[in-house]
Design an enzyme around this catalytic site. Sequence first.
Site, PDB file in Angstrom:
ATOM      1  CB  SER A 276       5.784   6.257   1.157  1.00  0.00           C
ATOM      2  OG  SER A 276       6.795   5.435   0.832  1.00  0.00           O
ATOM      3  CG  ASN A 277       9.649   5.331   4.576  1.00  0.00           C
ATOM      4  OD1 ASN A 277      10.664   5.192   3.877  1.00  0.00           O
ATOM      5  ND2 ASN A 277       8.817   4.336   5.012  1.00  0.00           N
TER       6      ASN A 277
END
Length: 225
Positions: free
Chosen positions: A33-34
Amino acid sequence: TSVVGNLKPLAGLKLMLTAGPTREALDPVRFLSNHSSGKMGFALAEAAVQLGASVTLVSGPVALSTPSGVKRIDVESATQMQAAVMEDIDEQHIFIACAAVADYAPKVIAEHKIKKTSSDTLIIELVKNPDIVAGVAALENKPFTVGFAAETQDLEIYARDKLSRKNLDMIAANNVALAGQGFNSDNNALSVFWPNGQQALTLAPKHELAHHLLTLIADRYYDSH
Ligand code: CTP
Ligand code: CA
């Protein structure tokens, strides 16, 4: 026609946004993810309701409450986000892609938790995710389509390249290398580009910036309709 001075410049319009990060599963307990917080997208959704729009917010996993009056659809992966967007896109007048969509996802999602092995390295093969905003902009009856670009250098060059490559009507770019703006920040500044113009929106709280950007979007929307 200019919408400046109109308190509800988005009245009668349906507006859809994507917001937050996506999560790309590796196995039942892990994902890629980020750091996207979703704050800018949620601020835009809230402001769009205040400006009179009927708002659908397709959101990745975020720790934010749903703004009043917003229809929220929760998703995890880029593929799920695209499916949720495409389901309702035909009815929309305006689409704003605020989500930080993962560019790649693991090629296979392991059915069981991946075990540590005796090897000191692990190689994970990734495949490109669908480009959600480019898919919307490629529709025959496309809504007024706005993208975002988070860049650390050559802002205008990269933003204008995305504007034309993805066939967008507008792109809002921010320099995430500058302190106090972008990803997890409460403030932001944007450089907004469209095919034959541009405007700078200076550093402001995200909710204030959201009003400025949506007023500009309404202005450009009515200019082209
Ligand atoms: N976007 C999208 N679907 C993707 C990737 C990006 O809808 N799979 C959208 C984002 O929501 C944003 C715009 O495209 O509105 C630009 O995203 P960005 O990550 O800056 O563009 P990329 O084309 O992925 O280029 P890069 O990450 O290499 O800069
Ligand atoms: Ca990207």
